[in-house]
Design a protein around this motif. Sequence first.
Motif, PDB file in Angstrom:
ATOM      1  N   GLY A 115       0.776  -1.202  -0.049  1.00  0.00           N
ATOM      2  CA  GLY A 115      -0.071  -0.047  -0.131  1.00  0.00           C
ATOM      3  C   GLY A 115       0.800   1.286  -0.107  1.00  0.00           C
ATOM      4  O   GLY A 115       0.194   2.316  -0.166  1.00  0.00           O
ATOM      5  N   THR A 116       1.949   1.163   0.120  1.00  0.00           N
ATOM      6  CA  THR A 116       2.925   2.384   0.119  1.00  0.00           C
ATOM      7  C   THR A 116       3.538   2.598  -1.264  1.00  0.00           C
ATOM      8  O   THR A 116       3.368   1.709  -2.160  1.00  0.00           O
ATOM      9  N   MET A 117       3.996   3.929  -1.498  1.00  0.00           N
ATOM     10  CA  MET A 117       4.411   4.211  -2.856  1.00  0.00           C
ATOM     11  C   MET A 117       5.808   3.690  -3.061  1.00  0.00           C
ATOM     12  O   MET A 117       6.583   3.703  -1.990  1.00  0.00           O
ATOM     13  N   PRO A 118       6.387   3.081  -4.170  1.00  0.00           N
ATOM     14  CA  PRO A 118       7.816   2.717  -4.378  1.00  0.00           C
ATOM     15  C   PRO A 118       8.668   3.761  -4.368  1.00  0.00           C
ATOM     16  O   PRO A 118       8.123   4.822  -4.604  1.00  0.00           O
ATOM     17  N   GLY A 119       9.776   3.305  -3.700  1.00  0.00           N
ATOM     18  CA  GLY A 119      10.822   4.454  -3.544  1.00  0.00           C
ATOM     19  C   GLY A 119      12.052   3.886  -4.209  1.00  0.00           C
ATOM     20  O   GLY A 119      12.408   2.696  -4.667  1.00  0.00           O
ATOM     21  N   PRO A 120      13.233   4.729  -4.180  1.00  0.00           N
ATOM     22  CA  PRO A 120      14.599   4.341  -4.765  1.00  0.00           C
ATOM     23  C   PRO A 120      15.035   2.906  -4.112  1.00  0.00           C
ATOM     24  O   PRO A 120      15.697   2.133  -4.751  1.00  0.00           O
ATOM     25  N   ALA A 121      14.577   2.476  -2.980  1.00  0.00           N
ATOM     26  CA  ALA A 121      15.108   1.483  -2.222  1.00  0.00           C
ATOM     27  C   ALA A 121      14.257   0.182  -2.537  1.00  0.00           C
ATOM     28  O   ALA A 121      14.380  -0.730  -1.681  1.00  0.00           O
ATOM     29  N   SER A 122      13.033   0.341  -2.919  1.00  0.00           N
ATOM     30  CA  SER A 122      11.915  -0.690  -3.036  1.00  0.00           C
ATOM     31  C   SER A 122      12.556  -1.827  -3.856  1.00  0.00           C
ATOM     32  O   SER A 122      13.503  -1.597  -4.788  1.00  0.00           O
ATOM     33  N   PRO A 123      11.944  -2.856  -3.677  1.00  0.00           N
ATOM     34  CA  PRO A 123      12.386  -4.072  -4.508  1.00  0.00           C
ATOM     35  C   PRO A 123      12.233  -3.866  -6.153  1.00  0.00           C
ATOM     36  O   PRO A 123      11.464  -3.388  -6.616  1.00  0.00           O
ATOM     37  N   VAL A 124      13.450  -4.634  -6.726  1.00  0.00           N
ATOM     38  CA  VAL A 124      13.199  -4.693  -8.273  1.00  0.00           C
ATOM     39  C   VAL A 124      12.267  -5.565  -8.773  1.00  0.00           C
ATOM     40  O   VAL A 124      12.035  -6.585  -8.250  1.00  0.00           O
ATOM     41  N   LEU A 125      11.432  -4.994  -9.573  1.00  0.00           N
ATOM     42  CA  LEU A 125      10.372  -5.900 -10.211  1.00  0.00           C
ATOM     43  C   LEU A 125      11.027  -6.785 -11.252  1.00  0.00           C
ATOM     44  O   LEU A 125      11.581  -6.273 -12.352  1.00  0.00           O
TER      45      LEU A 125
END
Length: 764
Positions: free
Chosen positions: A573-583
């Motif tokens: 539910g959060t917005m992705p950021g530069p440290a979010s997992p790579v899809l």
Amino acid sequence: MKKTLLRCIFLMFVIGVSCSIALAQNNDARYPVIPYPQHLMPGNGSFVITAKTVIITPDGKFANEALQLNELLAKSLGQKLATGQKAVKAAITLKYDAAITASEGYSLTITPQQVVLAAKDPAGMFRAVETIRQLLPADIEISTHHTTLSLPAVSIQDQPVYAWRGMHLDVSRHFFSVSYLKKFIDLLALYKMNKLHLHLTDDQGWRIEIKKYPKLTEQGAWRTFNNQDSACMKQAVDNPDMAIDPSHIIHRDSKTLYGGFYTQEEMKSVVAYATARHIDIIPEIDMPGHMMAAINAYPFLTCNGENSWGTLFTKPICPCNETTFKFAQNVFSEIMEIFPSKYIHLGGDEVDRSDWGKSEACKQLMAKEGIKDLAGLQSYFINRMEKYFNAHGRKMIGWDEVLEGGVSSTAMIMYWRTWVPNAPIKAAKNGNQVIMVPGNPLYFDGKYDKNSASNIYHFNPVPKGLTAEQAKLIVGAQAAIWTEYVPSEKRADYRFMPRMTALAELLWTNDVAKYDSYLNRNIAQFNRLDNLNVNYRMPDLDDMIDSKVFVKSDTVIAKAPLQSMTVRYTNDGTMPGPASPVLNNYIVNKPQVLNIAAFAKNGRRGDVYTVNYKQQDYTQAVSADTKDGLKVYYYPGDFKGTTKIPEAKSDKVYTVKGITVPDEVKAPSFGLRYNGYIDVPQQGIYTFYLTCDDAGVLKIDNQTTVDNDGMHAPVEKSGQAAMKKGLHPFELNFVEGGGGYTLKLQYSLNGSAHQDVPANWFKN
């Protein structure tokens, strides 16, 4: 033997087509010029520029253009090149050519031995310099020192199709710095645009110093935060580009005020900057409506001294008092001192005339002048101001509302109201020159999506219904950035780049067959825009469906649109950021919501795509006796969304073969309910794409498949349905809120290209 020959012929054809495609792509990479030239012949080899290269102007002309080129090269070479008028070997020559008749036309010849730019007029020579700019490496835009620079060999003959190639920027609703105006001008120049329409005044702010009336900026340039500011602040929580620029906030008399204005000297510097780049700045002082900021400072401008909002718009200035004309002429006298442009924009749009009808002065004037109605009274004001402009050697432009009470054939008309499609036709038949600015697709403050560039590129500025001679009065087009919800310079960048490149190519090259080539060349622009510090909208991710279904599982694959970008996601539910997992081949095997976005190397995030995954078995087909087509129930009226359409069946029912609006539907605002079945030819997961303006909701098998509800400009939403072969209940609810509608339904199956849903699939 015959089969073998046919195979050989077929193979040669395939090889030929493949080679042609490969050659075209190579040319796009080698010559990534936007707008694409009218005639481009690739050459062999390259011309190498070194610190010893000389810039020659043999006719003693084009000094400004030679300087612009020299300053561009000096950024990378670390020094300016020597200049002269005598021919030397291995030189860059800017020469006069009387045979080039178009004022912005030019030729460019690059060989390994020399570079020759030729034009008749300085504007054409500058356009040639900008072509050189795009043929050079993208880091030419920053101070990265090269010992050499290389230009690919080529022969170009070029000129624009349309004379008016513009951008509009509203600095009244939200204010932008002088430095940003110059940056904006640089981008117009890069893509060979030639007009900048500055909307300098409106209800929310007066942005240009008028020395005769100092309170216009002392008071009119500042405001307390309004509802539009509040909406921007709310969005800024998730998007910092939506934050109000703190440099335009002041504190005065215990109040926090937002605003700003340009001094006359500041604006003269902007005009000079634009003139050097052959861009004409057209000032707009919007009147008689949209004048609340001025009326607050000078209440005598209205018929009754009141200043407030009417039903839709603010109260206008009064065309029945001589003091109004004295004010207007004094203002425009100073505007003409600042802006040398041949064109002055008077506005003339969205005028609430009701107070005029109550004014004794207006009743007397109408009787004296034989004016029949309030629209005629507005025309009296417009025509009188036009005579003032003409007497000072200027040409008046007005928004298309100025046609309503009659306007002279010498005025220019700027068409924007898509719901009045005959306005540009009426203007051209009246002999008026017309600039096309239809809200769809040329209001760039509207939603930016994956179809925006295509819609712009395939837009035809010439409306149907004109003769060949009348069509010549369509002088071009421009895009508009209205800034009610564009509070920052970064957000302005996002709103117009890179879709302005599609408009630039439409108006200069005007060849829809080059669209695929344009997409290839546009990719090459992103590095350059990075170096120019442009906060452009990052390219779209493919196959981002708003609502997806899976039977057992699905694998999420998202290819980064540029090699320099990384796609990341969140599922909490959060917005992705530069440290979010790579899809990377993410497996979906239970219902969930993914937020997906691409990130640039510097951490800047592109648009966030929210994908709602639902698990669903293939729905069973139903049995029914059917006829071809869908039933359409028509509800005239103003409905704010599809849920407001009455549940009862309308007395007016039509049958249509596809998703079309019946010809009998005439109301300016209405609701439609399409009912029947969709007969799918095979089992599968079908993706549906619903584009509408305003609201639309698609239901299949009594389940919401695409939710595109809400009152908005044309935008595409998508969703999926898993269906077995055969008939499935189908319902589409659509609302047009007034102002012109768009309604389109397409589908794809198993990754196929989008296409219109065939009419023979619909039954009732």
